[in-house]
Scaffold this motif. Structure first.
Motif, PDB file in Angstrom:
ATOM      1  N   ALA A  11      21.115  26.100   0.997  1.00 37.41           N
ATOM      2  CA  ALA A  11      21.022  27.463   0.459  1.00 37.41           C
ATOM      3  C   ALA A  11      20.839  28.468   1.593  1.00 37.41           C
ATOM      4  CB  ALA A  11      19.862  27.556  -0.520  1.00 37.41           C
ATOM      5  N   LYS A  12      21.432  29.643   1.434  1.00 38.54           N
ATOM      6  CA  LYS A  12      21.276  30.724   2.415  1.00 38.54           C
ATOM      7  C   LYS A  12      20.032  31.529   2.055  1.00 38.54           C
ATOM      8  CE  LYS A  12      26.242  31.251   3.314  1.00 38.54           C
ATOM      9  NZ  LYS A  12      27.407  32.172   3.209  1.00 38.54           N
ATOM     10  N   MET A 455      38.941  26.464  -5.162  1.00 47.70           N
ATOM     11  CA  MET A 455      38.442  25.673  -6.286  1.00 47.70           C
ATOM     12  C   MET A 455      37.435  26.499  -7.083  1.00 47.70           C
ATOM     13  SD  MET A 455      37.858  22.009  -4.384  1.00 47.70           S
ATOM     14  CE  MET A 455      37.657  21.066  -5.882  1.00 47.70           C
ATOM     15  N   PRO A 456      37.228  26.178  -8.346  1.00 50.62           N
ATOM     16  CA  PRO A 456      36.218  26.908  -9.122  1.00 50.62           C
ATOM     17  C   PRO A 456      34.832  26.735  -8.498  1.00 50.62           C
ATOM     18  CG  PRO A 456      37.594  25.567 -10.563  1.00 50.62           C
ATOM     19  CD  PRO A 456      37.928  25.172  -9.159  1.00 50.62           C
ATOM     20  N   CYS A 457      34.009  27.785  -8.588  1.00 55.28           N
ATOM     21  CA  CYS A 457      32.612  27.678  -8.159  1.00 55.28           C
ATOM     22  C   CYS A 457      31.814  26.972  -9.256  1.00 55.28           C
ATOM     23  CB  CYS A 457      32.011  29.068  -7.936  1.00 55.28           C
ATOM     24  SG  CYS A 457      32.780  30.004  -6.612  1.00 55.28           S
ATOM     25  N   PRO A 471      33.160  25.534  -3.374  1.00 54.13           N
ATOM     26  CA  PRO A 471      33.684  24.412  -2.577  1.00 54.13           C
ATOM     27  C   PRO A 471      34.801  24.882  -1.632  1.00 54.13           C
ATOM     28  CG  PRO A 471      33.644  23.878  -4.933  1.00 54.13           C
ATOM     29  CD  PRO A 471      33.444  25.355  -4.807  1.00 54.13           C
ATOM     30  N   HIS A 472      34.794  24.365  -0.401  1.00 57.37           N
ATOM     31  CA  HIS A 472      35.853  24.617   0.580  1.00 57.37           C
ATOM     32  C   HIS A 472      36.358  23.260   1.052  1.00 57.37           C
ATOM     33  CE1 HIS A 472      34.891  28.878   0.738  1.00 57.37           C
ATOM     34  NE2 HIS A 472      33.640  28.597   1.044  1.00 57.37           N
ATOM     35  N   GLU A 481      29.628  26.129  -0.031  1.00 57.80           N
ATOM     36  CA  GLU A 481      28.975  27.343   0.481  1.00 57.80           C
ATOM     37  C   GLU A 481      28.199  28.048  -0.635  1.00 57.80           C
ATOM     38  OE1 GLU A 481      30.088  31.652   2.582  1.00 57.80           O
ATOM     39  OE2 GLU A 481      31.680  30.346   1.818  1.00 57.80           O
ATOM     40  N   HIS A 482      26.967  28.411  -0.319  1.00 58.46           N
ATOM     41  CA  HIS A 482      26.148  29.200  -1.234  1.00 58.46           C
ATOM     42  C   HIS A 482      26.630  30.648  -1.158  1.00 58.46           C
ATOM     43  CE1 HIS A 482      21.883  31.038  -2.019  1.00 58.46           C
ATOM     44  NE2 HIS A 482      22.681  31.186  -3.058  1.00 58.46           N
ATOM     45  N   VAL A 483      27.221  31.159  -2.262  1.00 55.69           N
ATOM     46  CA  VAL A 483      27.842  32.492  -2.222  1.00 55.69           C
ATOM     47  C   VAL A 483      27.069  33.546  -3.008  1.00 55.69           C
ATOM     48  CG1 VAL A 483      30.171  31.650  -1.760  1.00 55.69           C
ATOM     49  CG2 VAL A 483      29.391  31.844  -4.140  1.00 55.69           C
ATOM     50  N   ALA A 484      26.229  33.131  -3.943  1.00 55.97           N
ATOM     51  CA  ALA A 484      25.506  34.134  -4.751  1.00 55.97           C
ATOM     52  C   ALA A 484      24.287  33.488  -5.405  1.00 55.97           C
ATOM     53  CB  ALA A 484      26.411  34.737  -5.822  1.00 55.97           C
TER      54      ALA A 484
END
Length: 586
Positions: A11-12, A455-457, A471-472, A481-484
């Motif tokens: 997590a960021k 890809m779907p989050c 996902p990447h 990647e934690h995006v939100a």
């Protein structure tokens, strides 16, 4: 799965808000528009033989409203006449009636065992479609959402066995050949499962490619791969390149191979699971160690050689390689060590410890062929020494300064069953798991398409928050990647016992959930205030506020579909499509 890399989600910290104070209930009215449908949605209710939790998750909780993420505010559904209906929104005050873009050739009413029709948008011009009877359509649609350029044309149409729903699909080009990979989900009867539900879950991964012969372009199935598991996956998606697959599920999935591979797998499993008898048994006291080795009947004293040294032992029988050899865990008095052959034709070796007292965790360093046998007196001694850690009564004295366990009970909304779910990444060529993440208490909540080219989050609960992960597949060092972060949403959603669907805006501005009937809850993320506001208790100025909004639909029909865009929520019931304006467009 043993060779897979065991990973973790990072997590960021900058996306976490430890000082989040909660959602303030807002009475701000939300504009809600409704469109009556010409024909009811093609809802398929569960049959009597579809009684398991997996049937309910896969088909009973199916989202009948399909959001086309390639085009803004563009949704589709299938009605009871087999028509694929589209609503494309540009202006809320000038809504058009849903229009027909395609009609399924199959008469759906003629099939008693069909499932719900399913749609997935593989790219901006390709669509995969199932009628719920076991037939798959690959459709070239043209630019969608525009009646002038949108024309759905069947490019592939084939019966694929028992009914299924489409879980995911992607369109890609490799070596100048266009292909579409599709993931089909089935819940099938399992005759061998006598102790479980009696069903298993099948994911069929198809690759359909273009074939050109003498100017004739057609599509055929290139590959068919089948995975099998014991629970409906929460999340299953094919990588954009078509090279891999990611699955979040409570119970693991594995590829089903051909008969020859199955036999090899069974042989390997037998050799690894067969438990061999120990080569020797050993016991110990504070002073000595006794080793018992079984030897063949025709062996005599002259055939045996036992060599002792202060920290080493070697036992040989006749001219064979050493039966036991290696460095001892600790030193022994080698001059006092002895051995004899007992009447039952077993070799008994006595070792005298040099240092009395300490127990040896192993006899020969690194040797796992022996088995330690504990004396009954030692067992009772150890049990007595641990007695103070146990009790016949659960927490007999909760007022004690340091109770043996936590006297506080978990709240009901904190408890959920699936605490052993995992995220697995499968390689399309080797058909093996390459990455595994054990999610533990990170409960799966929902998935959302933020960028249709990715890809779907998927959204997981982390403590009280809900964290969104992208996902990447092309970034091995940063594959998830934690995006939100949706503050406190993990805790809030757990208290909504009647919730049916969850979603969030692709720009992360809000999250929403709906109940089975009528009520919609919207959670706007913290936004700066245009006016000055102070905290009553602490007297400090508040810079931003998160709002909760609640809206109630004017309908008594159950909610069948729920989708979110950056500006609007789309809610589908049997006979009505509702649009709720959540955010104003910039």
């Amino acid at each position: 799965m043993a060779d897979a890399a065991h990973c973790s989600l990072q997590a960021k910290r900058l996306l976490l808000d430890p000082k989040f104070e909660g959602y303030k209930l807002s009475l701000e009215p939300l504009a809600c528009y409704q469109l009556g449908l010409d024909a009811a949605v093609a809802e398929v209710k569960l049959r009597d033989d579809q009684y398991t939790l997996d049937h309910m998750r896969a088909f009973g909780m199916y989202n009948y409203l399909h959001l086309d993420s390639w085009y803004q505010d563009n949704v589709y559904y299938v009605d009871q006449f087999g028509r694929v209906m589209n609503l494309s929104v540009t202006l809320d005050t000038a809504l058009q009636k849903p229009r027909e873009v395609f009609r399924l050739p199959t008469d759906l009413t003629a099939y008693d065992d069909r499932l719900c029709a399913s749609i997935h948008f593989s790219s901006s011009t390709w669509v995969t479609l199932s009628d719920g009877t076991g037939r798959l359509y690959l459709i070239k649609s043209g630019k969608r959402g525009n009646s002038a350029s949108e024309k759905w044309e069947i490019m592939f149409n084939e019966e694929l066995g028992s009914p299924f729903i489409i879980a995911h699909s992607v369109s890609f080009v490799k070596s100048h050949v266009h292909s579409v990979a599709v993931l089909l989900l089935r819940v099938e009867k399992d005759e061998l499962d006598t102790k479980g539900s009696g069903f298993h879950i099948t994911l069929e991964w198809l690759t359909i490619g273009e074939i050109s012969k003498e100017g004739d372009h057609r599509y055929e199935i290139f590959k068919r791969r089948i995975l099998q598991g014991k629970s409906v996956p929460h999340y299953a998606a094919i990588e954009p390149s078509g090279d891999g697959l990611m699955i979040v599920s409570y119970k693991p999935f594995q590829f089903m191979h051909g008969e020859e591979d199955k036999l090899e797998e069974n042989d390997d499993a037998k050799t690894t699971t067969e438990k061999k008898d120990p080569l020797y048994y050993w016991q110990q006291t504070e002073d000595d160690i006794t080793i018992t080795v079984h030897i063949p009947q025709d062996i005599t004293k002259e055939d045996i050689k036992v060599l002792f040294s202060p920290d080493h032992i070697c036992v040989t029988v006749k001219d064979q390689p050493p039966l036991m050899e290696g460095k001892l865990h600790s030193s022994v008095d080698h001059e006092s060590c002895t051995w004899i052959i007992r009447e039952d034709k077993s070799l008994e070796i006595s070792l005298i410890k040099k240092n009395e007292g300490p127990r040896w965790p192993e006899l020969i360093v690194g040797d796992t062929r022996g088995e330690f046998v504990m004396d009954p007196a030692q067992c009772s001694e150890i049990a007595e020494s641990l007695m103070h850690l146990t009790s016949d009564v659960m927490n007999p004295n909760p007022e004690k300064e340091n109770p043996p366990c936590n006297a506080q009970e978990l709240e009901e909304c904190d408890a959920f069953l699936e605490d052993s779910a995992s995220l697995c990444r499968f390689d399309g060529d080797t058909l093996k798991v390459t990455h595994v993440i054990h999610l533990g208490s990170n409960q799966y909540l929902f998935s959302v398409v933020v960028d249709p080219r990715e890809m779907p989050c998927f959204c997981l609960r982390h403590d009280v928050d809900a964290l969104l992960w992208q996902p990447h597949s092309d970034q091995p060092e940063n594959m998830w990647e934690h995006v939100a972060t949706f503050n406190a949403l993990g805790y809030v959603q757990a208290s909504k016992q009647d919730k049916k669907f969850m979603a969030c805006a692709p720009d992360y501005s809000y999250a929403a959930l709906c109940e089975c009937l009528r009520r919609i809850f919207i959670y706007r993320q913290p936004t700066p205030l245009s006016t000055v506001l102070y905290n009553r208790k602490e007297g400090r100025q508040v810079g931003q506020v998160a709002k909760q909004l609640v809206t109630t639909l004017e309908a008594n029909d159950p909610i069948l579909g729920f989708q979110a865009t950056s500006e609007r929520l789309f809610v589908l019931t049997t006979k009505t499509l509702f649009l709720i304006k959540v955010n104003s467009g910039n």
